[in-house]
Design a protein around this motif. Sequence first.
Motif, mmCIF file in Angstrom:
data_model
loop_
_atom_site.group_PDB
_atom_site.id
_atom_site.type_symbol
_atom_site.label_atom_id
_atom_site.label_comp_id
_atom_site.label_asym_id
_atom_site.label_seq_id
_atom_site.Cartn_x
_atom_site.Cartn_y
_atom_site.Cartn_z
ATOM 1 N N ASN A 62 17.918 59.950 76.212
ATOM 2 C CA ASN A 62 17.916 61.055 77.173
ATOM 3 C C ASN A 62 18.804 62.195 76.651
ATOM 4 O OD1 ASN A 62 20.119 61.917 78.961
ATOM 5 N ND2 ASN A 62 20.097 59.905 79.901
ATOM 6 N N PRO A 63 18.514 63.429 77.039
ATOM 7 C CA PRO A 63 19.203 64.592 76.469
ATOM 8 C C PRO A 63 20.712 64.630 76.690
ATOM 9 C CG PRO A 63 17.305 65.290 77.792
ATOM 10 C CD PRO A 63 17.466 63.820 77.982
ATOM 11 N N ASN A 64 21.214 63.939 77.719
ATOM 12 C CA ASN A 64 22.646 63.975 78.008
ATOM 13 C C ASN A 64 23.408 62.776 77.463
ATOM 14 O OD1 ASN A 64 22.373 66.402 79.527
ATOM 15 N ND2 ASN A 64 21.468 65.180 81.161
ATOM 16 N N ALA A 65 22.740 61.875 76.782
ATOM 17 C CA ALA A 65 23.378 60.667 76.261
ATOM 18 C C ALA A 65 23.881 60.901 74.841
ATOM 19 C CB ALA A 65 22.389 59.505 76.293
ATOM 20 N N LYS A 66 24.658 59.938 74.350
ATOM 21 C CA LYS A 66 25.181 59.987 72.982
ATOM 22 C C LYS A 66 24.816 58.700 72.255
ATOM 23 C CE LYS A 66 27.581 63.865 72.935
ATOM 24 N NZ LYS A 66 27.116 64.987 72.163
ATOM 25 N N LEU A 67 24.697 58.811 70.940
ATOM 26 C CA LEU A 67 24.522 57.680 70.032
ATOM 27 C C LEU A 67 25.630 57.756 69.001
ATOM 28 C CD1 LEU A 67 23.029 55.309 68.651
ATOM 29 C CD2 LEU A 67 21.555 57.008 67.537
ATOM 30 N N ILE A 68 26.456 56.718 68.937
ATOM 31 C CA ILE A 68 27.522 56.652 67.932
ATOM 32 C C ILE A 68 27.151 55.569 66.931
ATOM 33 C CG2 ILE A 68 29.963 56.204 67.483
ATOM 34 C CD1 ILE A 68 30.592 57.141 70.330
ATOM 35 N N THR A 69 27.111 55.936 65.638
ATOM 36 C CA THR A 69 26.773 54.985 64.588
ATOM 37 C C THR A 69 28.003 54.629 63.755
ATOM 38 O OG1 THR A 69 26.178 56.687 62.968
ATOM 39 C CG2 THR A 69 24.414 55.880 64.420
ATOM 40 N N PHE A 70 27.998 53.399 63.241
ATOM 41 C CA PHE A 70 29.077 52.884 62.388
ATOM 42 C C PHE A 70 28.457 52.460 61.065
ATOM 43 C CE2 PHE A 70 30.751 52.704 66.554
ATOM 44 C CZ PHE A 70 32.132 52.774 66.436
ATOM 45 N N GLU A 71 28.704 53.225 60.010
ATOM 46 C CA GLU A 71 28.138 52.927 58.687
ATOM 47 C C GLU A 71 29.229 53.051 57.635
ATOM 48 O OE1 GLU A 71 26.380 51.585 55.911
ATOM 49 O OE2 GLU A 71 24.925 51.848 57.545
ATOM 50 N N ILE A 72 29.513 51.969 56.892
ATOM 51 C CA ILE A 72 30.583 51.996 55.887
ATOM 52 C C ILE A 72 30.089 52.319 54.477
ATOM 53 C CG2 ILE A 72 32.131 50.483 57.200
ATOM 54 C CD1 ILE A 72 31.324 48.214 55.231
ATOM 55 N N ASN A 73 28.781 52.261 54.246
ATOM 56 C CA ASN A 73 28.233 52.610 52.936
ATOM 57 C C ASN A 73 28.175 54.135 52.832
ATOM 58 O OD1 ASN A 73 25.857 53.546 51.256
ATOM 59 N ND2 ASN A 73 25.977 51.403 50.618
ATOM 60 N N ASP A 74 28.850 54.693 51.834
ATOM 61 C CA ASP A 74 28.963 56.152 51.723
ATOM 62 C C ASP A 74 27.614 56.859 51.557
ATOM 63 O OD1 ASP A 74 31.714 56.185 52.059
ATOM 64 O OD2 ASP A 74 32.118 56.014 49.909
ATOM 65 N N LYS A 75 26.706 56.290 50.786
ATOM 66 C CA LYS A 75 25.397 56.953 50.597
ATOM 67 C C LYS A 75 24.596 56.946 51.893
ATOM 68 C CE LYS A 75 25.052 57.067 45.827
ATOM 69 N NZ LYS A 75 24.424 57.170 44.642
ATOM 70 N N PHE A 76 24.593 55.824 52.596
ATOM 71 C CA PHE A 76 23.887 55.772 53.876
ATOM 72 C C PHE A 76 24.559 56.696 54.892
ATOM 73 C CE2 PHE A 76 22.425 51.208 52.791
ATOM 74 C CZ PHE A 76 21.288 51.676 52.157
ATOM 75 N N TYR A 77 25.890 56.683 54.910
ATOM 76 C CA TYR A 77 26.652 57.560 55.807
ATOM 77 C C TYR A 77 26.257 59.026 55.579
ATOM 78 C CZ TYR A 77 30.690 60.266 57.449
ATOM 79 O OH TYR A 77 31.500 61.199 58.045
ATOM 80 N N ASN A 78 26.223 59.447 54.308
ATOM 81 C CA ASN A 78 25.873 60.832 53.991
ATOM 82 C C ASN A 78 24.428 61.148 54.366
ATOM 83 O OD1 ASN A 78 28.391 61.712 53.059
ATOM 84 N ND2 ASN A 78 28.055 60.730 51.092
ATOM 85 N N ALA A 79 23.524 60.179 54.227
ATOM 86 C CA ALA A 79 22.131 60.383 54.643
ATOM 87 C C ALA A 79 22.056 60.561 56.165
ATOM 88 C CB ALA A 79 21.266 59.209 54.198
ATOM 89 N N LEU A 80 22.847 59.802 56.901
ATOM 90 C CA LEU A 80 22.862 59.909 58.367
ATOM 91 C C LEU A 80 23.397 61.266 58.827
ATOM 92 C CD1 LEU A 80 24.196 56.332 59.156
ATOM 93 C CD2 LEU A 80 21.925 57.196 59.762
ATOM 94 N N LEU A 81 24.361 61.807 58.084
ATOM 95 C CA LEU A 81 24.921 63.117 58.438
ATOM 96 C C LEU A 81 23.872 64.232 58.398
ATOM 97 C CD1 LEU A 81 28.369 63.047 56.588
ATOM 98 C CD2 LEU A 81 27.963 62.898 59.060
#
Length: 185
Positions: A62-81
């Motif tokens: 929904n438009p007012n909700a948030k999704l917080i992700t936890f990723e420790i792999n730097d390449k995956f983290y940068n792709a998520l950004l």
Amino acid sequence: MNKINFLKESIKSLKTSGTLFPSSRFLASKLLSAIDFENAKLIVEFGPGNGIITKQILQRLNPNAKLITFEINDKFYNALLKIDDPRLIVTNQSADQVMDVIKQYGFDNTDYIVSSLPLTNIPKPITNSILNSAYACLKPQGYFFQFQYSLTYYNTLKQIFNCKVHLGFEALNLPPAFVYTCQKD
């Protein structure tokens, strides 16, 4: 991140990625099927990898909700950004820090946690810390969804979630996966 880059990164970091193949849309659908997206205020995702499940969550969130992700792999983290969505918060922290992170963003608890962490590849003390932190930060009646390629953590999840664990299976994934649906009492 395309499938070839996912495979290359997964080979380099198999211990933390847990697979050589991204999750199928069928597995993502099974993982997300019990989520009430209309009323969820916060969803947390552990180990989003290249963001296949992340994107499906955002499509339904929904438009007012948030999704917080936890990723420790730097390449995956940068792709998520690179995912452009104001509802998405990408962190480069271990999932056992979930309570501190959600509080940092103004939440006391979360409605749902979706986890793709390869629990059997993570040292047991860290896995126990992650699972106990997940339970602690869920709201009452909140859900924790986890997929694995084995039944290794079935009894552990039953202990943490006081036997409120439903086991499903998705054959249309490479490899086929078990889906644990755990509810906090």
